[in-house]
Design a protein around this motif. Sequence first.
Motif, mmCIF file in Angstrom:
data_model
loop_
_atom_site.group_PDB
_atom_site.id
_atom_site.type_symbol
_atom_site.label_atom_id
_atom_site.label_comp_id
_atom_site.label_asym_id
_atom_site.label_seq_id
_atom_site.Cartn_x
_atom_site.Cartn_y
_atom_site.Cartn_z
ATOM 1 N N SER A 76 0.644 -1.113 0.001
ATOM 2 C CA SER A 76 0.052 -0.056 0.061
ATOM 3 C C SER A 76 0.696 1.367 0.107
ATOM 4 N N ALA A 77 1.936 1.321 0.787
ATOM 5 C CA ALA A 77 2.662 2.494 0.865
ATOM 6 C C ALA A 77 3.441 2.928 -0.643
ATOM 7 N N TRP A 78 3.959 1.774 -1.250
ATOM 8 C CA TRP A 78 4.751 1.864 -2.425
ATOM 9 C C TRP A 78 3.853 2.003 -3.415
ATOM 10 N N VAL A 79 2.564 1.627 -3.442
ATOM 11 C CA VAL A 79 1.553 1.948 -4.590
ATOM 12 C C VAL A 79 1.134 3.410 -4.457
ATOM 13 N N LEU A 80 1.253 3.843 -3.354
ATOM 14 C CA LEU A 80 0.972 5.333 -3.128
ATOM 15 C C LEU A 80 2.173 6.252 -3.559
ATOM 16 N N VAL A 81 3.248 5.667 -3.416
ATOM 17 C CA VAL A 81 4.673 6.160 -4.092
ATOM 18 C C VAL A 81 4.336 6.282 -5.606
ATOM 19 N N VAL A 82 3.930 5.107 -6.061
ATOM 20 C CA VAL A 82 3.535 5.472 -7.695
ATOM 21 C C VAL A 82 2.793 6.175 -8.021
ATOM 22 N N ILE A 83 1.656 6.115 -7.349
ATOM 23 C CA ILE A 83 0.515 7.242 -7.671
ATOM 24 C C ILE A 83 1.296 8.623 -7.500
ATOM 25 N N GLN B 173 -7.671 15.252 -14.335
ATOM 26 C CA GLN B 173 -6.270 15.102 -13.596
ATOM 27 C C GLN B 173 -6.225 16.085 -12.313
ATOM 28 N N THR B 174 -6.778 17.285 -12.322
ATOM 29 C CA THR B 174 -6.768 18.192 -11.194
ATOM 30 C C THR B 174 -7.677 17.498 -10.020
ATOM 31 N N GLN B 175 -8.761 16.674 -10.313
ATOM 32 C CA GLN B 175 -9.439 15.956 -9.239
ATOM 33 C C GLN B 175 -8.487 14.460 -8.743
ATOM 34 N N LEU B 176 -7.911 14.071 -9.698
ATOM 35 C CA LEU B 176 -7.076 12.965 -9.260
ATOM 36 C C LEU B 176 -5.842 13.531 -8.551
ATOM 37 N N PHE B 177 -5.318 14.674 -8.696
ATOM 38 C CA PHE B 177 -4.342 15.078 -7.902
ATOM 39 C C PHE B 177 -4.787 15.423 -6.455
ATOM 40 N N VAL B 178 -5.928 16.035 -6.282
ATOM 41 C CA VAL B 178 -6.735 16.030 -5.246
ATOM 42 C C VAL B 178 -6.699 14.923 -4.240
ATOM 43 N N MET B 179 -7.111 13.748 -4.858
ATOM 44 C CA MET B 179 -7.204 12.479 -4.126
ATOM 45 C C MET B 179 -5.965 11.843 -3.677
ATOM 46 N N MET B 180 -4.997 12.184 -4.772
ATOM 47 C CA MET B 180 -3.689 11.851 -4.250
ATOM 48 C C MET B 180 -3.124 12.343 -3.127
ATOM 49 N N LEU B 181 -3.212 13.744 -2.822
ATOM 50 C CA LEU B 181 -2.739 14.626 -1.837
ATOM 51 C C LEU B 181 -3.566 14.114 -0.618
ATOM 52 N N SER B 182 -4.841 14.085 -0.716
ATOM 53 C CA SER B 182 -5.600 13.560 0.572
ATOM 54 C C SER B 182 -4.903 12.275 1.001
ATOM 55 N N SER B 183 -4.922 11.276 0.316
ATOM 56 C CA SER B 183 -4.197 9.986 0.575
ATOM 57 C C SER B 183 -2.909 10.143 1.278
ATOM 58 N N ILE B 184 -2.040 10.812 0.645
ATOM 59 C CA ILE B 184 -0.678 10.964 1.368
ATOM 60 C C ILE B 184 -0.837 11.784 2.610
ATOM 61 N N ALA B 185 -1.664 12.615 2.662
ATOM 62 C CA ALA B 185 -2.041 13.307 4.195
ATOM 63 C C ALA B 185 -2.572 12.156 5.282
ATOM 64 N N ILE B 186 -3.389 11.347 4.771
ATOM 65 C CA ILE B 186 -3.488 10.445 5.656
ATOM 66 C C ILE B 186 -2.495 9.482 6.103
ATOM 67 N N PHE B 187 -1.640 9.035 5.191
ATOM 68 C CA PHE B 187 -0.582 8.055 5.212
ATOM 69 C C PHE B 187 0.387 8.772 6.210
ATOM 70 N N LEU B 188 0.681 10.000 6.040
ATOM 71 C CA LEU B 188 1.784 10.719 6.895
ATOM 72 C C LEU B 188 1.074 10.952 8.240
ATOM 73 N N ALA B 189 -0.225 11.107 8.626
ATOM 74 C CA ALA B 189 -0.735 11.494 9.930
ATOM 75 C C ALA B 189 -0.826 9.925 10.590
ATOM 76 N N THR B 190 -0.883 8.950 10.015
ATOM 77 C CA THR B 190 -1.259 7.668 10.600
ATOM 78 C C THR B 190 0.154 6.932 10.832
ATOM 79 N N ASN B 191 1.210 7.221 9.862
ATOM 80 C CA ASN B 191 2.297 6.218 9.770
ATOM 81 C C ASN B 191 3.677 6.892 10.483
#
Length: 351
Positions: free
Chosen positions: A113-120, A251-269
């Motif tokens: 999950s962590a590295w798939v998020l990196v690929v995103i 593309q803008t909406q996908l960027f926003v979804m990526m940004l929110s997923s990264i924020a959750i990853f940082l806050a929990t990990n």
Amino acid sequence: MTAAVQPRDEPAYISLLKPSLVGQLYSWGYLCLFVLGFTGNISSLLTFTRPTLRSVSTGLLFIILASSDTIFLLVSIIDFLDFGLAIPLVSYVNYTILCRVRLFTASMTQICSAWVLVVISLDRWIRTRFPYKSSVICTQKKALLAVAIILILDIGIHAVMLTPLVGTIYPGVALLACGPATWDYLYFYYITWTVIQVFINCLVPVIVMLFFLIDMFIRIRAQKRNAGQQIEVQSRGRISNPAVRRNNRLQTQLFVMMLSSIAIFLATNLPVAVYRTVFPRQVLNIPITEYSSVAKLSAIFQVIWSVNYTINFYIHCLTSTLFRREFRKCFGSLCRSRDTQVTPVTFITVR
């Protein structure tokens, strides 16, 4: 049954290692995570399989991310039954095999999950940095190839957990149910391997994703600041094209979804990563009578960590209008398909 530690008075030790708070966290905490997580991840899978989202490589990567998160929650059911509901699984299954499968699957999905998020993040960075080449670079086949490489490396790194080096210690005891089966593997498992996991699972992905994010923000600001007359003319030409305009919004909406997923990853990990660098030395050095406090703190961080695999769907709904619209369409199509089921009609011929 092989065990790394075998105390003389096992029942007395076991009672010290099972504080009530740990059982409540693994029962009620995991129950809430399961309700939210399975509902959210299944909804994410259905939403990202919509034609609008699955047509781009980022949408395909989000499908893989939701699948990995779902597998993590599935293997967490073992912890829920074993530590939360205190069901003696050792009486029903081969606990040593269960330990190996549990540790292997949980560790593998965490890194996946962590590295798939990196690929995103890499996918979005390429689209921002090289917009005219992104259609050639960011394809679904290349995204699948990147995920395949991650899975091969991930399985290779964690294959040792399926060997006799890992086994049973104290069945039904959080933190000590499964672990090293030999004294030679004990130090490596609790000290060296834990630090390696923290780096692979958290610190390195965080550094890479932050690099991509910072560079993307710098690139976007530079484009806005240095936009001249020629760029403005080109922009007007693109905006006049409805297809290009829709693609830009996507593309803008996908960027926003990526940004929110990264924020959750940082806050929990990140908090868990800091704790896990200290935790192994606590396990090996503290007296058994003080183990209850370590077990409680570890259970709290485990629940916090599991949130990362639970709430992406809800964060996407809050931050992305496109995701909400596609989810409503998906939900509406499911309701219509159920309502349009044809009821068999019997025709009576009158003579």
